[in-house]
Design a protein around this motif. Structure first.
Motif, PDB file in Angstrom:
ATOM      1  N   THR A  82       0.830  -1.207   0.000  1.00 46.23           N
ATOM      2  CA  THR A  82       0.000   0.000   0.000  1.00 46.23           C
ATOM      3  C   THR A  82       0.860   1.251   0.000  1.00 46.23           C
ATOM      4  OG1 THR A  82      -1.800  -1.142   1.143  1.00 46.23           O
ATOM      5  CG2 THR A  82      -1.783   1.256   1.246  1.00 46.23           C
ATOM      6  N   ALA A  83       1.947   1.249   0.781  1.00 47.77           N
ATOM      7  CA  ALA A  83       2.847   2.407   0.810  1.00 47.77           C
ATOM      8  C   ALA A  83       3.474   2.634  -0.564  1.00 47.77           C
ATOM      9  CB  ALA A  83       3.934   2.200   1.867  1.00 47.77           C
ATOM     10  N   ALA A  84       3.893   1.560  -1.224  1.00 44.14           N
ATOM     11  CA  ALA A  84       4.470   1.692  -2.564  1.00 44.14           C
ATOM     12  C   ALA A  84       3.434   2.187  -3.556  1.00 44.14           C
ATOM     13  CB  ALA A  84       5.046   0.346  -3.020  1.00 44.14           C
ATOM     14  N   LEU A  85       2.195   1.690  -3.443  1.00 42.11           N
ATOM     15  CA  LEU A  85       1.133   2.134  -4.348  1.00 42.11           C
ATOM     16  C   LEU A  85       0.833   3.616  -4.147  1.00 42.11           C
ATOM     17  CD1 LEU A  85      -1.097   1.439  -6.425  1.00 42.11           C
ATOM     18  CD2 LEU A  85      -2.580   0.856  -4.498  1.00 42.11           C
ATOM     19  N   ILE A  86       0.740   4.050  -2.893  1.00 52.93           N
ATOM     20  CA  ILE A  86       0.450   5.461  -2.612  1.00 52.93           C
ATOM     21  C   ILE A  86       1.575   6.350  -3.138  1.00 52.93           C
ATOM     22  CG2 ILE A  86       0.158   7.167  -0.772  1.00 52.93           C
ATOM     23  CD1 ILE A  86      -1.270   5.062   0.862  1.00 52.93           C
ATOM     24  N   PHE A  87       2.824   5.960  -2.878  1.00 52.39           N
ATOM     25  CA  PHE A  87       3.952   6.783  -3.329  1.00 52.39           C
ATOM     26  C   PHE A  87       3.983   6.891  -4.850  1.00 52.39           C
ATOM     27  CE2 PHE A  87       8.522   7.210  -4.468  1.00 52.39           C
ATOM     28  CZ  PHE A  87       8.724   8.478  -3.923  1.00 52.39           C
ATOM     29  N   SER A  88       3.758   5.786  -5.551  1.00 53.06           N
ATOM     30  CA  SER A  88       3.760   5.827  -7.014  1.00 53.06           C
ATOM     31  C   SER A  88       2.599   6.667  -7.544  1.00 53.06           C
ATOM     32  CB  SER A  88       3.683   4.410  -7.575  1.00 53.06           C
ATOM     33  OG  SER A  88       2.513   3.750  -7.132  1.00 53.06           O
ATOM     34  N   PHE A 241      -5.053   0.489 -10.820  1.00 52.67           N
ATOM     35  CA  PHE A 241      -3.743  -0.101 -10.586  1.00 52.67           C
ATOM     36  C   PHE A 241      -3.800  -1.181  -9.513  1.00 52.67           C
ATOM     37  CE2 PHE A 241      -2.297   3.845 -12.644  1.00 52.67           C
ATOM     38  CZ  PHE A 241      -1.401   3.321 -13.547  1.00 52.67           C
ATOM     39  N   GLN A 242      -4.637  -0.983  -8.506  1.00 56.70           N
ATOM     40  CA  GLN A 242      -4.802  -2.011  -7.485  1.00 56.70           C
ATOM     41  C   GLN A 242      -5.404  -3.277  -8.084  1.00 56.70           C
ATOM     42  OE1 GLN A 242      -6.840  -0.676  -3.946  1.00 56.70           O
ATOM     43  NE2 GLN A 242      -7.250  -2.774  -3.256  1.00 56.70           N
ATOM     44  N   ALA A 243      -6.347  -3.114  -8.998  1.00 53.49           N
ATOM     45  CA  ALA A 243      -6.935  -4.274  -9.678  1.00 53.49           C
ATOM     46  C   ALA A 243      -5.888  -5.005 -10.510  1.00 53.49           C
ATOM     47  CB  ALA A 243      -8.108  -3.832 -10.550  1.00 53.49           C
ATOM     48  N   THR A 260      -6.476  -6.247  -2.521  1.00 54.83           N
ATOM     49  CA  THR A 260      -7.759  -6.830  -2.922  1.00 54.83           C
ATOM     50  C   THR A 260      -8.129  -6.395  -4.337  1.00 54.83           C
ATOM     51  OG1 THR A 260      -8.942  -4.978  -1.926  1.00 54.83           O
ATOM     52  CG2 THR A 260      -8.584  -6.922  -0.552  1.00 54.83           C
ATOM     53  N   LEU A 261      -9.135  -7.064  -4.895  1.00 53.53           N
ATOM     54  CA  LEU A 261      -9.663  -6.698  -6.209  1.00 53.53           C
ATOM     55  C   LEU A 261     -10.819  -5.727  -5.981  1.00 53.53           C
ATOM     56  CD1 LEU A 261      -9.216  -7.342  -9.206  1.00 53.53           C
ATOM     57  CD2 LEU A 261     -10.968  -9.104  -9.018  1.00 53.53           C
ATOM     58  N   PRO A 262     -10.634  -4.442  -6.299  1.00 49.88           N
ATOM     59  CA  PRO A 262     -11.638  -3.426  -5.939  1.00 49.88           C
ATOM     60  C   PRO A 262     -13.021  -3.737  -6.481  1.00 49.88           C
ATOM     61  CG  PRO A 262      -9.601  -2.389  -6.691  1.00 49.88           C
ATOM     62  CD  PRO A 262      -9.473  -3.854  -6.978  1.00 49.88           C
ATOM     63  N   LEU A 263     -14.019  -3.528  -5.649  1.00 54.48           N
ATOM     64  CA  LEU A 263     -15.436  -3.682  -5.976  1.00 54.48           C
ATOM     65  C   LEU A 263     -15.848  -5.133  -6.206  1.00 54.48           C
ATOM     66  CD1 LEU A 263     -15.824  -0.675  -8.435  1.00 54.48           C
ATOM     67  CD2 LEU A 263     -16.440  -0.742  -6.019  1.00 54.48           C
ATOM     68  N   ILE A 264     -14.918  -6.092  -6.057  1.00 53.87           N
ATOM     69  CA  ILE A 264     -15.236  -7.500  -6.254  1.00 53.87           C
ATOM     70  C   ILE A 264     -14.887  -8.319  -5.019  1.00 53.87           C
ATOM     71  CG2 ILE A 264     -14.697  -9.575  -7.586  1.00 53.87           C
ATOM     72  CD1 ILE A 264     -14.410  -7.876 -10.038  1.00 53.87           C
ATOM     73  N   SER A 265     -13.675  -8.141  -4.478  1.00 54.00           N
ATOM     74  CA  SER A 265     -13.259  -8.911  -3.313  1.00 54.00           C
ATOM     75  C   SER A 265     -14.146  -8.606  -2.115  1.00 54.00           C
ATOM     76  CB  SER A 265     -11.804  -8.591  -2.959  1.00 54.00           C
ATOM     77  OG  SER A 265     -10.929  -9.036  -3.965  1.00 54.00           O
ATOM     78  N   SER A 266     -14.311  -9.626  -1.272  1.00 52.14           N
ATOM     79  CA  SER A 266     -15.010  -9.384  -0.013  1.00 52.14           C
ATOM     80  C   SER A 266     -14.103  -8.571   0.908  1.00 52.14           C
ATOM     81  CB  SER A 266     -15.363 -10.712   0.659  1.00 52.14           C
ATOM     82  OG  SER A 266     -14.180 -11.426   1.002  1.00 52.14           O
ATOM     83  N   GLY A 267     -14.697  -7.758   1.732  1.00 49.96           N
ATOM     84  CA  GLY A 267     -13.907  -6.929   2.636  1.00 49.96           C
ATOM     85  C   GLY A 267     -14.770  -5.890   3.313  1.00 49.96           C
ATOM     86  N   GLY A 268     -14.170  -5.186   4.260  1.00 46.26           N
ATOM     87  CA  GLY A 268     -14.898  -4.164   5.000  1.00 46.26           C
ATOM     88  C   GLY A 268     -14.452  -2.764   4.628  1.00 46.26           C
ATOM     89  N   SER A 269     -13.359  -2.319   5.243  1.00 47.77           N
ATOM     90  CA  SER A 269     -12.892  -0.951   5.026  1.00 47.77           C
ATOM     91  C   SER A 269     -12.453  -0.726   3.590  1.00 47.77           C
ATOM     92  CB  SER A 269     -11.740  -0.628   5.985  1.00 47.77           C
ATOM     93  OG  SER A 269     -10.697  -1.588   5.866  1.00 47.77           O
TER      94      SER A 269
END
Length: 340
Positions: A82-88, A241-243, A260-269
């Motif tokens: 997540t840190a690498a994704l945010i920085f990029s 990019f996360q997908a 996670t796979l956005p809008l598809i994977s199960s999850g909360g936050s």
């Protein structure tokens, strides 16, 4: 983020240092997901504020990059991906926003150096960072070597699921590997989709994300303000990019990251923050449409008013010419009356 850094939590006996438990409610919350949204809004606001101004590296570093690095430093020990994704994404956004490339190159170099120092510190003092430092370091190391580990079990099961799916898949709900593959409903949901819906289903999911990416580009292009453009790019592109990262992990193009796979994977936050980001983008596009409609209405009103004025001036001119002609024919006609 500071609270998460020092407190963290444990879910079902497993280390979950990315999450905190909300008091009095009892639900867990991943603070880095919210931090990404807030940070992207902050970056877009800063770039819109300095538009057309002469900036220096010192001023931008203190006002802009220091807060960014503080947030990244709080996320990095527990969640490297997540840190690498945010920085990029921040680097991409400031590049689009017109930030000087030489300053951006210096910041990127500083980020690489600080990451190297952090890795050396974590290796030298493993007890000082008890969270997930060893986990994400070992994942990168094992991805580049042939040493077996528990991630290989996940990858092998994911590849078996993908190979079993073939062209058309086994059918909805008929996945076998979901009973053996850890995190089959979140981190490796793409492998289960391919197993049940085949190559057609996998390409279909990829096509939907590419269509969403195209819509983000169109919305950003139509936005009238720089802030609106940057906000759409900063909040929309990380979803795509996360997908792609999630799909890349499932087919072993990338090391296991936990994205996670956005809008598809199960999850909360994660799903909540994704929906909030999409909602903000829709709000921006809606506001831009309203502004465009108001400008069109104002232009139409101005054109109608100008037409009335031109017509009135033409009538007055015709009256004036007619009055001058009458004054010549009748010398007793008042010049003052003609002027009026």
């Amino acid at each position: 983020m500071v609270w998460t850094f020092f407190q963290g939590t444990v879910i079902d006996g497993a280390n979950a240092s990315r999450w905190i438990k909300v008091p009095f409610i009892g639900v867990t919350f991943q603070t880095s997901a919210l931090a990404m949204i807030v940070l992207m809004i902050y970056v877009a606001r800063y770039l819109a504020k300095i538009e057309g101004k002469q900036i220096t590296f010192k001023s931008s570093f203190i006002e802009f990059w220091v807060p960014v690095f503080i947030i990244l430093a709080l996320i990095l020990p527990a969640n490297f991906s997540t840190a690498a994704l945010i920085f990029s994404m921040v680097c991409m956004l400031v590049f689009v926003g017109g930030y000087p490339i030489r300053y951006l190159a210096a910041i990127f170099g500083m980020g690489v150096v600080m990451l190297g120092i952090f890795i050396l510190f974590a290796k030298a003092f493993p007890d000082a960072m008890p969270n997930r430092v060893d986990t994400w370091i070992s994942r990168v190391e094992r991805f580049t070597t042939d040493a077996p580990d528990e991630d290989d079990y996940q990858i092998e099961k994911a590849k078996i699921a993908i190979a079993t799916g073939g062209i058309y898949g086994l059918g909805p709900g008929k996945s076998v590997q979901k009973n053996f593959l850890p995190q089959s409903s979140s981190d490796f949901i793409f492998a289960i989709i391919v197993e049940e819906y085949g190559l057609v289903g996998g390409l279909g999911v990829l096509f939907l994300y590419l269509m969403l990416f195209f819509r983000f580009l169109v919305s950003a292009h139509k936005a009238k303000s720089l802030f609106g453009k940057l906000l759409i790019v900063g909040l929309g592109f990380p979803i795509i990019f996360q997908a792609l990262i999630n799909m890349g992990v499932a087919v072993e193009l990338l090391p296991v990251t936990g994205q996670t796979l956005p809008l598809i994977s199960s999850g909360g936050s994660s799903i909540w923050m994704t929906c909030i980001a999409v909602g903000i983008i829709i709000s921006v596009t809606k506001k831009e449409e309203e502004i465009a409609e108001e400008l069109e209405e104002k232009a139409a009103r101005d054109a109608a008013l100008q037409s009335i004025i031109d017509e009135h001036i033409l009538r007055e001119k015709q009256k004036e010419e007619a009055g001058e002609a009458g004054n010549i024919a009748n010398p007793s006609y008042s010049i003052e009356g003609v002027d009026k």
